[in-house]
Structures are given as structure tokens and as C-alpha cells.
Design an enzyme around this catalytic site. Structure first.
Site, PDB file in Angstrom:
ATOM      1  N   LYS A   1       2.476   6.271  -2.686  1.00 45.24           N
ATOM      2  CA  LYS A   1       3.559   7.093  -3.047  1.00 45.24           C
ATOM      3  C   LYS A   1       3.802   7.311  -4.586  1.00 45.24           C
ATOM      4  CE  LYS A   1       5.787   8.188   0.830  1.00 45.24           C
ATOM      5  NZ  LYS A   1       5.842   9.862   1.134  1.00 45.24           N
TER       6      LYS A   1
ATOM      7  N   ALA B   1       0.816  -1.110   0.037  1.00 45.69           N
ATOM      8  CA  ALA B   1       0.034   0.114  -0.023  1.00 45.69           C
ATOM      9  C   ALA B   1       0.776   1.067  -0.200  1.00 45.69           C
ATOM     10  CB  ALA B   1      -0.872  -0.089   1.182  1.00 45.69           C
ATOM     11  N   TYR B   2       2.021   1.293   0.785  1.00 48.16           N
ATOM     12  CA  TYR B   2       2.991   2.301   0.862  1.00 48.16           C
ATOM     13  C   TYR B   2       3.629   2.737  -0.574  1.00 48.16           C
ATOM     14  CZ  TYR B   2       7.025   5.045   1.860  1.00 48.16           C
ATOM     15  OH  TYR B   2       8.094   6.052   1.997  1.00 48.16           O
ATOM     16  N   MET B   3       4.017   1.826  -1.277  1.00 49.88           N
ATOM     17  CA  MET B   3       4.696   1.734  -2.454  1.00 49.88           C
ATOM     18  C   MET B   3       3.433   2.460  -3.342  1.00 49.88           C
ATOM     19  SD  MET B   3       7.838   1.374  -1.837  1.00 49.88           S
ATOM     20  CE  MET B   3       8.658   1.084  -3.486  1.00 49.88           C
ATOM     21  N   HIS B   4       2.258   1.846  -3.434  1.00 46.18           N
ATOM     22  CA  HIS B   4       1.097   2.044  -4.418  1.00 46.18           C
ATOM     23  C   HIS B   4       1.049   3.702  -4.166  1.00 46.18           C
ATOM     24  CE1 HIS B   4      -2.291   2.286  -6.851  1.00 46.18           C
ATOM     25  NE2 HIS B   4      -2.741   2.691  -5.810  1.00 46.18           N
TER      26      HIS B   4
END
Length: 243
Positions: A151, A146-149
Site C-alpha cells: 500500500k 506485506a499489505y502495509m508495504h
């Protein structure tokens, strides 16, 4: 030359280090979401500003940004609250800041945004990655998908904007080890960590690098003196955000 600076996400680990570096020469405001942090911010000779990326309107951020030379965005949900909160802070909060800068009347502050290395379209594997990079990328994307998406969605939004100048710093995995003052900067391998001290120092150096506008800059631990490595990457003029 002394500048007026405001840091969004002012109580983060990198932000506190950055504040210590900036306050001897610059006027620093620090955006925090709770009064619990006010004394700590004041003890660093910065001025606390109570605003919430989740709850405060764009207009409140615009008012806070008026008269500032540079806005640093170094905020994040930190994995707390699941994907919903990650989206609210890391994506919607970032877009709120972008919109707020655009709303500033007259000269608009520059934005220096902290993202993360390897933030990209998952289908677009950079040509300079080796097998270790690809394996590391897969592990990270599985662990903090979720964080990578979100960002990525925030960075995609930013790179399309042209009403203010912006620079993205994309550090690799962060450590609390003392800074070395050295780094690898630019299109590099992604498996080495970097000290939060060195990320804060890179952010301080970017304060005076208006020529870094429009660039996304990768940074990991390395062997080249930090200022030299950052200068070379900026002069090369090659963005590390590949879409």
C-alpha cells in the site's frame, strides 16, 4: 449534479455500501473479476464491468474509464494468496489503474483511492502519535507487513502524479458495526476503528469535493459529524501522507 462513476473492486464490502449510496443519483459502473457477482451488482442498479487487476491490460481499463467523471479504487487482495498476490493487486493493480487514467484521451477522471491509516515509511513516525498509536502501529505492521508495504509503494507512486486529480482516503481498522455518522478526520490517533458504513459515506461525500485533490485524509471513529469533520480537514489542506 449527476456524475458518471466507476468503482474498481466493486464487490468489496465498502464498495457495495458505496454503490448503494451512489446509484440513486449517479450512473455507476462496477469493476468485478468474475461473473459470479454480476447479478448482485445489477440488483444495486449498477452496471458490472468484467476486468481483472491481475490479468487485464492497462488499455482495457483505459477504455472502461473513458467518459467517467470519477474512478474509485477500493480493491485489495484481502490477504489471500500471500505477499505475491498482495503485490499484484494492491501495488501493481493500483499502478495499472493510475496508468489507465493517464491514458484517457481528453478530460481525465478524478481518482478517489482507498488506502489505510498509518501507511508510511516505517522509519518516519508521525509527530502526533502517542505511545498507544506507536504500539498499535507495530502490531499491525507485524500482522500484515506485506499489505502495509505494498500500500505504501502504491501511495508513493500516486502522490508523484500530476496528470489527473486524486484524493486518498485512509481509514483505520474497519468494523461491520452500523455507521454512526461521526468520525475523527485528519492527523488523529489511530487506535479507534471505523464502521465500513461510515467509510462508504465519506467516499460518497468526496465525490463532490474536488477541493480535496492532492490530499491524503485519515479517518477513524470519532465524535464529530462526518460531513463536518471531513469538510474541516479538506479546508485545512494538510495531507496525512507523510512519506
Amino acid at each position: 449534479m449527476s456524475k458518471k462513476v466507476i468503482i474498481v473492486g466493486g464487490h468489496g464490502n465498502v464498495s457495495l455500501r458505496l454503490t448503494r449510496l451512489l446509484t440513486p443519483k449517479h450512473t455507476v459502473k462496477s469493476v468485478i473479476r468474475t461473473q459470479d457477482y454480476e447479478d448482485e451488482i445489477r440488483n444495486l442498479s449498477a452496471e458490472p464491468v468484467l476486468l481483472s487487476l491481475e490479468d487485464s491490460p492497462v488499455s482495457d481499463f483505459t477504455a472502461a474509464f473513458e467518459g467517467q467523471d470519477v474512478v474509485y479504487f477500493s480493491a485489495g487482495a484481502g490477504g489471500k494468496g500471500g505477499e505475491e498476490r498482495t503485490k499484484r493487486v494492491d501495488y501493481e493493480g493500483a499502478v495499472k489503474v493510475f496508468d489507465a487514467i493517464e491514458g484517457v484521451q481528453g478530460p481525465k477522471p478524478r481518482l478517489i483511492l482507498v488506502s489505510a491509516i498509518d501507511v508510511r515509511d516505517p522509519a518516519n513516525i508521525p509527530a502526533h502519535y502517542n505511545e498507544e498509536d506507536i504500539a498499535s502501529s507495530r502490531r499491525v505492521r507485524t500482522a500484515i507487513a506485506a499489505y502495509m508495504h505494498w500500500k505504501y509503494e502504491a501511495d508513493k507512486n500516486l502522490v508523484k502524479r500530476d496528470k489527473f486529480k486524486w484524493t486518498i482516503l485512509r481509514p483505520g481498522g474497519l468494523s461491520n458495526e452500523p455507521g454512526t455518522g461521526k468520525a475523527a478526520v485528519g492527523r488523529t490517533h489511530i487506535t479507534r476503528q471505523i464502521s465500513r458504513d461510515d467509510v462508504a459515506k465519506a467516499l460518497e461525500l468526496l465525490l463532490d469535493r474536488e477541493d480535496a485533490a492532492g490530499l491524503a485524509i485519515d479517518i477513524v471513529g470519532g465524535d464529530t459529524p462526518l460531513e463536518e469533520a471531513l469538510d474541516a480537514a479538506i479546508k485545512k489542506g494538510e495531507t496525512d501522507f507523510l512519506g
